[in-house]
Design an enzyme around this catalytic site. Structure first.
Site, PDB file in Angstrom:
ATOM      1  N   HIS A 168      -5.944  -4.428  -1.204  1.00 26.49           N
ATOM      2  CA  HIS A 168      -5.869  -3.265  -2.097  1.00 26.49           C
ATOM      3  C   HIS A 168      -6.085  -3.641  -3.557  1.00 26.49           C
ATOM      4  CE1 HIS A 168      -4.890   0.259   0.275  1.00 26.49           C
ATOM      5  NE2 HIS A 168      -4.140  -0.493   1.039  1.00 26.49           N
TER       6      HIS A 168
ATOM      7  N   SER B 101       0.795  -1.225   0.000  1.00 24.61           N
ATOM      8  CA  SER B 101       0.000   0.000   0.000  1.00 24.61           C
ATOM      9  C   SER B 101       0.831   1.280   0.000  1.00 24.61           C
ATOM     10  CB  SER B 101      -0.931   0.004   1.208  1.00 24.61           C
ATOM     11  OG  SER B 101      -0.170  -0.011   2.395  1.00 24.61           O
TER      12      SER B 101
ATOM     13  N   LYS C 269     -12.717  -1.763   1.082  1.00 24.30           N
ATOM     14  CA  LYS C 269     -12.002  -0.910   0.133  1.00 24.30           C
ATOM     15  C   LYS C 269     -12.817  -0.816  -1.166  1.00 24.30           C
ATOM     16  CE  LYS C 269      -7.565  -0.977   2.387  1.00 24.30           C
ATOM     17  NZ  LYS C 269      -6.796  -1.981   3.121  1.00 24.30           N
TER      18      LYS C 269
HETATM   19  C1  LIG Z   1      -6.696  -2.447   4.562  1.00 24.57           C
HETATM   20  C2  LIG Z   1      -5.924  -3.693   4.691  1.00 24.57           C
HETATM   21  C3  LIG Z   1      -6.257  -4.647   5.661  1.00 24.57           C
HETATM   22  C4  LIG Z   1      -7.318  -4.408   6.685  1.00 24.57           C
HETATM   23  O1  LIG Z   1      -8.581  -4.590   6.132  1.00 24.57           O
HETATM   24  P1  LIG Z   1      -9.861  -4.306   7.084  1.00 24.57           P
HETATM   25  O2  LIG Z   1     -10.957  -5.062   6.463  1.00 24.57           O
HETATM   26  O3  LIG Z   1     -10.046  -2.824   7.073  1.00 24.57           O
HETATM   27  O4  LIG Z   1      -9.494  -4.798   8.437  1.00 24.57           O
HETATM   28  C5  LIG Z   1      -5.545  -5.830   5.695  1.00 24.57           C
HETATM   29  N1  LIG Z   1      -4.535  -6.060   4.836  1.00 24.57           N
HETATM   30  C6  LIG Z   1      -4.171  -5.156   3.893  1.00 24.57           C
HETATM   31  C7  LIG Z   1      -3.052  -5.466   2.954  1.00 24.57           C
HETATM   32  C8  LIG Z   1      -4.849  -3.935   3.814  1.00 24.57           C
HETATM   33  O5  LIG Z   1      -4.475  -3.042   2.904  1.00 24.57           O
END
Ligand SMILES: *Cc1c(COP(=O)(O)O)cnc(C)c1O
Length: 409
Positions: free
Chosen positions: A225, A197, A256
């Site tokens: 992502h 990210s 997301k």
């Molecule tokens: C955003 C993200 C998470 C967390 O996801 P949530 O559903 O908000 O807990 C986990 N792993 C990665 C790689 C992320 O980018």
């Protein structure tokens, strides 16, 4: 210390965080999430959200959430196995599994919970072995939830070995696997983010698939992502890199691109998913995903599958922004993901620039040490299908003005 001393110690720590300029302030949005939003009474272009497909306020997603409440209620007041399962939960599990190219899936309250669940549920069980050691090979830049998942697992299954390989460095990983060839590990897991990210870079999945097969390891890819955001039809990094259907375990989020509310999943082969239903503690002891989120997530998948214009729009917008920001003279990390890191170097510059951009109507966040290496401070733009060409042009104009003013370009 007594509790009063504790609170004043915390105040001192908070001051230290502010002095280190790593204090996180929350600026409330005064509108829905979208391509542009209201902040501090003004309309600004949103370049900081993970709302890659613009589904966070899509009329059909909102309508599906309302329908979910009307038909299935607001909450279930239960974990899944007591009385927290409705047909829609099984439906979403089978839809997301199919979407990401796996046989089955299990919902969790978030991807963070899913990643925390996965390693311990699988490795902290003897599976009929009296003596065993397992090993997890983890990419150095993996998300905090994978790191915590590995830590939790190792605190329960103390014999589990964890090894970090350099970001995306398959030669480094191959070396480790080779070293470990004769160690007789029971289970080997290779764990990686599909998309990192901070950089928007993709993991070298074809090479990882090959190494995993060669060494009898389970390949686990966190697609948070990438699901919806990468690949011609939004099916993620495996689709983008030509290994769709070849990943053993995929974890991801509905928080997301897939509507942006909340909820996570683990997808993989049926016996693994059934085992996790028995052994995942965050699944067993934490509440079910609420009906509105489930029906809206199903609708998000419907939209992506039935209307290619949404993912196409994201890809077009991403290409346009990447090309134009470079044309203005900025340095970015090249790639194909809607995360576009604009490299600035010093933390102070990134801080000044994001503040001035907000003044010019652009909402963007900066990243600096210790989140990224020293001297690599950056602004992270995140492009969305919700952006109109006018939004992107307005943002680019602001970048041009502020970048010149600060001597970046
Ligand atoms: C955003 C993200 C998470 C967390 O996801 P949530 O559903 O908000 O807990 C986990 N792993 C990665 C790689 C992320 O980018």
């Amino acid at each position: 210390m007594n509790t009063e001393e504790l609170y004043s110690t915390l105040d001192i720590e908070l001051e230290k965080i502010k002095e280190a300029k790593t204090f996180k302030y929350e600026v409330p949005l005064e509108s829905e999430q979208g391509g542009d939003v209201m902040v501090e009474g003004r309309e600004v272009v949103m370049l900081a959200s993970n709302n890659y497909l613009g589904l966070a306020n899509h009329p059909r997603v909102k309508e599906a959430a309302h329908r979910g409440i009307d038909e299935w209620g607001y909450g279930l007041a239960s974990v899944r196995f007591l009385c927290g399962t409705e047909p829609i939960h099984f439906e979403l599990e089978s839809r997301i599994a199919k979407f990401v190219g796996c046989e089955a899936a299990i919902l969790h309250s978030s991807c963070f919970a899913a990643n925390e669940a996965f390693f311990a549920a699988l490795l902290a069980n003897d599976l009929g072995y009296t003596y065993y050691e397992d090993v997890i090979y983890s990419d150095q830049l993996n998300h905090a939830s994978i790191i915590d998942g590995v830590r939790l697992c190792r605190s329960i299954a103390k014999q589990t070995v964890s090894r970090l390989y350099r970001n995306g460095d398959t030669a480094h990983l191959a070396e480790m696997l080779e070293e470990d060839r004769d160690k007789n590990y029971r289970i080997k897991v290779i764990a990686t983010d599909g998309v990192f990210s901070m950089e928007g870079l993709v993991a070298p999945l074809p090479e990882l698939v090959k190494l995993a097969r060669e060494h009898g390891a389970l390949l686990m890819v966190d697609e948070s992502h990438a699901t919806g955001a990468l690949g011609k039809t939004g099916r993620g990094t495996p689709e983008e890199l030509g290994v769709y259907g070849e990943i053993d375990v995929i974890t991801g989020t509905f928080g997301k691109a897939l509507g942006g509310a909340s909820g996570g999943f683990i997808a993989g082969r049926a016996p693994l998913i059934e085992f996790l239903r028995q052994k995942s503690r965050p699944y067993t002891f934490s509440n079910t995903v609420p009906p509105a989120v489930v029906t809206a997530s199903i609708e998000a998948i419907n939209l992506i599958e039935n209307d290619p214009s949404i993912t196409n729009q994201l890809h077009e917008n991403t290409e346009y922004f990447r090309r134009e920001i470079v044309r203005l003279g900025f340095t970015i990390i090249e790639g194909l993901h809607p995360i576009v890191p604009i490299m600035l170097g010093e933390a102070a510059l990134a801080q000044d620039m994001s503040r001035e951009l907000l003044g010019e109507g652009v909402y963007i966040k900066g990243l600096w040490y210790p989140v990224v290496p020293k001297g690599e401070a950056r602004l992270r733009a995140q492009i969305s299908a919700a952006h109109t060409r006018a939004d992107l042009d307005r943002a680019l104009e602001a970048f041009d003005k502020v970048g010149r003013g600060l001597g970046v370009i």
